[in-house]
Design a protein around this motif. Sequence first.
Motif, mmCIF file in Angstrom:
data_model
loop_
_atom_site.group_PDB
_atom_site.id
_atom_site.type_symbol
_atom_site.label_atom_id
_atom_site.label_comp_id
_atom_site.label_asym_id
_atom_site.label_seq_id
_atom_site.Cartn_x
_atom_site.Cartn_y
_atom_site.Cartn_z
ATOM 1 N N ILE A 134 -28.888 89.011 -0.510
ATOM 2 C CA ILE A 134 -30.204 89.359 0.009
ATOM 3 C C ILE A 134 -31.210 89.324 -1.131
ATOM 4 O O ILE A 134 -31.062 90.047 -2.125
ATOM 5 C CB ILE A 134 -30.176 90.757 0.650
ATOM 6 C CG1 ILE A 134 -29.065 90.845 1.698
ATOM 7 C CG2 ILE A 134 -31.531 91.103 1.264
ATOM 8 C CD1 ILE A 134 -28.723 92.260 2.120
ATOM 9 N N ALA A 135 -32.227 88.458 -0.999
ATOM 10 C CA ALA A 135 -33.235 88.285 -2.053
ATOM 11 C C ALA A 135 -32.578 88.175 -3.422
ATOM 12 O O ALA A 135 -32.907 88.915 -4.348
ATOM 13 C CB ALA A 135 -34.231 89.444 -2.029
ATOM 14 N N PRO A 136 -31.619 87.259 -3.581
ATOM 15 C CA PRO A 136 -30.840 87.242 -4.828
ATOM 16 C C PRO A 136 -31.653 86.817 -6.038
ATOM 17 O O PRO A 136 -32.505 85.935 -5.948
ATOM 18 C CB PRO A 136 -29.732 86.216 -4.527
ATOM 19 C CG PRO A 136 -30.345 85.300 -3.519
ATOM 20 C CD PRO A 136 -31.210 86.181 -2.658
ATOM 21 N N THR A 164 -40.248 84.678 1.899
ATOM 22 C CA THR A 164 -40.981 83.546 1.330
ATOM 23 C C THR A 164 -42.059 83.975 0.350
ATOM 24 O O THR A 164 -42.512 83.171 -0.464
ATOM 25 C CB THR A 164 -41.624 82.701 2.443
ATOM 26 O OG1 THR A 164 -42.510 83.521 3.213
ATOM 27 C CG2 THR A 164 -40.562 82.109 3.360
ATOM 28 N N ASN A 165 -42.477 85.239 0.399
ATOM 29 C CA ASN A 165 -43.499 85.750 -0.527
ATOM 30 C C ASN A 165 -42.897 86.695 -1.567
ATOM 31 O O ASN A 165 -43.595 87.571 -2.091
ATOM 32 C CB ASN A 165 -44.611 86.474 0.237
ATOM 33 C CG ASN A 165 -45.531 85.514 0.971
ATOM 34 O OD1 ASN A 165 -45.327 84.306 0.939
ATOM 35 N ND2 ASN A 165 -46.547 86.043 1.645
ATOM 36 N N ASP A 166 -41.613 86.523 -1.861
ATOM 37 C CA ASP A 166 -40.947 87.386 -2.844
ATOM 38 C C ASP A 166 -41.615 87.207 -4.208
ATOM 39 O O ASP A 166 -41.664 86.103 -4.747
ATOM 40 C CB ASP A 166 -39.471 87.014 -2.928
ATOM 41 C CG ASP A 166 -38.642 88.062 -3.654
ATOM 42 O OD1 ASP A 166 -39.134 88.629 -4.647
ATOM 43 O OD2 ASP A 166 -37.496 88.298 -3.239
ATOM 44 N N GLU A 167 -42.095 88.311 -4.745
ATOM 45 C CA GLU A 167 -42.806 88.270 -6.024
ATOM 46 C C GLU A 167 -41.902 88.567 -7.210
ATOM 47 O O GLU A 167 -42.328 88.434 -8.365
ATOM 48 C CB GLU A 167 -43.967 89.276 -6.005
ATOM 49 C CG GLU A 167 -43.576 90.754 -6.081
ATOM 50 C CD GLU A 167 -42.953 91.330 -4.807
ATOM 51 O OE1 GLU A 167 -42.627 92.536 -4.819
ATOM 52 O OE2 GLU A 167 -42.816 90.586 -3.809
ATOM 53 N N HIS A 194 -40.445 84.833 6.820
ATOM 54 C CA HIS A 194 -41.795 84.347 6.568
ATOM 55 C C HIS A 194 -42.742 85.467 6.148
ATOM 56 O O HIS A 194 -42.829 86.501 6.820
ATOM 57 C CB HIS A 194 -42.350 83.652 7.813
ATOM 58 C CG HIS A 194 -43.737 83.124 7.636
ATOM 59 N ND1 HIS A 194 -44.038 82.093 6.765
ATOM 60 C CD2 HIS A 194 -44.916 83.514 8.187
ATOM 61 C CE1 HIS A 194 -45.331 81.846 6.803
ATOM 62 N NE2 HIS A 194 -45.893 82.700 7.656
ATOM 63 N N ALA A 195 -43.388 85.247 5.021
ATOM 64 C CA ALA A 195 -44.444 86.123 4.495
ATOM 65 C C ALA A 195 -43.941 87.483 4.021
ATOM 66 O O ALA A 195 -44.743 88.322 3.614
ATOM 67 C CB ALA A 195 -45.569 86.317 5.509
ATOM 68 N N ASP A 196 -42.634 87.721 4.059
ATOM 69 C CA ASP A 196 -42.130 89.006 3.577
ATOM 70 C C ASP A 196 -41.901 88.937 2.075
ATOM 71 O O ASP A 196 -41.730 87.865 1.492
ATOM 72 C CB ASP A 196 -40.837 89.396 4.282
ATOM 73 C CG ASP A 196 -40.742 90.899 4.519
ATOM 74 O OD1 ASP A 196 -41.478 91.646 3.856
ATOM 75 O OD2 ASP A 196 -39.929 91.316 5.364
ATOM 76 N N ARG A 197 -41.870 90.113 1.447
ATOM 77 C CA ARG A 197 -41.784 90.185 -0.001
ATOM 78 C C ARG A 197 -40.377 90.621 -0.421
ATOM 79 O O ARG A 197 -39.435 90.564 0.362
ATOM 80 C CB ARG A 197 -42.875 91.120 -0.514
ATOM 81 C CG ARG A 197 -44.267 90.672 -0.067
ATOM 82 C CD ARG A 197 -45.361 91.608 -0.513
ATOM 83 N NE ARG A 197 -45.598 91.492 -1.946
ATOM 84 C CZ ARG A 197 -46.535 92.176 -2.592
ATOM 85 N NH1 ARG A 197 -47.319 93.028 -1.929
ATOM 86 N NH2 ARG A 197 -46.697 92.021 -3.889
ATOM 87 N N HIS A 198 -40.240 91.071 -1.671
ATOM 88 C CA HIS A 198 -38.908 91.299 -2.219
ATOM 89 C C HIS A 198 -38.128 92.363 -1.459
ATOM 90 O O HIS A 198 -36.930 92.207 -1.223
ATOM 91 C CB HIS A 198 -39.028 91.698 -3.694
ATOM 92 C CG HIS A 198 -37.701 91.818 -4.380
ATOM 93 N ND1 HIS A 198 -36.886 90.728 -4.605
ATOM 94 C CD2 HIS A 198 -37.034 92.893 -4.883
ATOM 95 C CE1 HIS A 198 -35.784 91.116 -5.230
ATOM 96 N NE2 HIS A 198 -35.843 92.423 -5.397
#
Length: 255
Positions: A134-136, A164-167, A194-198
């Motif tokens: 998950i968000a590796p 897709t917006n992981d900073e 889509h559009a979610d962050r870390h």
Amino acid sequence: MAQQATTPTRTARLGRTIGPQPATVSGAVLLLPGGQEVSARRPSPGPAAAALRALGRRLVRAARDEGLAVHVVRYRYRGWNGGEAHLAHDAAWAADEAVRRYGDVPVCLAGLDMGGRAALRAGGHDAVGSVAAIAPWLPEDDVAASPEPVKQLVGRKVLIVHGTNDERTDPELSFRYAARAKKANRDVCRFEVHADRHGLRQYRDEVSSLVADFVVGTLFGRPLSRPVQDALAAPPPLGLRMPLAAGFGRSLRQR
């Protein structure tokens, strides 16, 4: 002569079972928290660990009556630490420990952030049948150095999910990794939020439902949801850029 003080040897360990201890364990999930690129400090509990425990409770509910044991892995060190790859070694130790405790049961490694990298790297353990990242956190591609290995994943089912917006961790790097892994092992899929962050907070329920569907299905032979089946079957890049639909969790609860 005065004796020199000895430095205690650090050991990894499994946290206590999340939820009730099953009378008979038929499968195990080892949850791998995030970490840092370089650090010799001990890990400390934080929001990410709390998020993993919440995911663990979701897994326990999804696998009710299946005999699932869920543990958070406690690392020796906070950092990956270059070639030492401490978190990956601790993940492999945790799989050994699960086998020691529960016998020959299937194991899933599920990791968040740097724990996702640890899960993927340790996925070649003989007891591991599936891996969820998950968000590796994955390193930059470097043609002058050895790329992050993928051949250890042959024979395992692999899920990667990334906002897709992981900073903090680059989703493009997890896509490139998944593309290389797919060439060695067809049972690799990747979902984009889509559009979610870390932290994947905007679609937390959908993400936890996706992971639960994948984990319980791969451990206990339950049918995977149609989106996961489609993602596994689709050729790249389609199965590696599969959008996670809003309401995924609600649709599963209605089945």
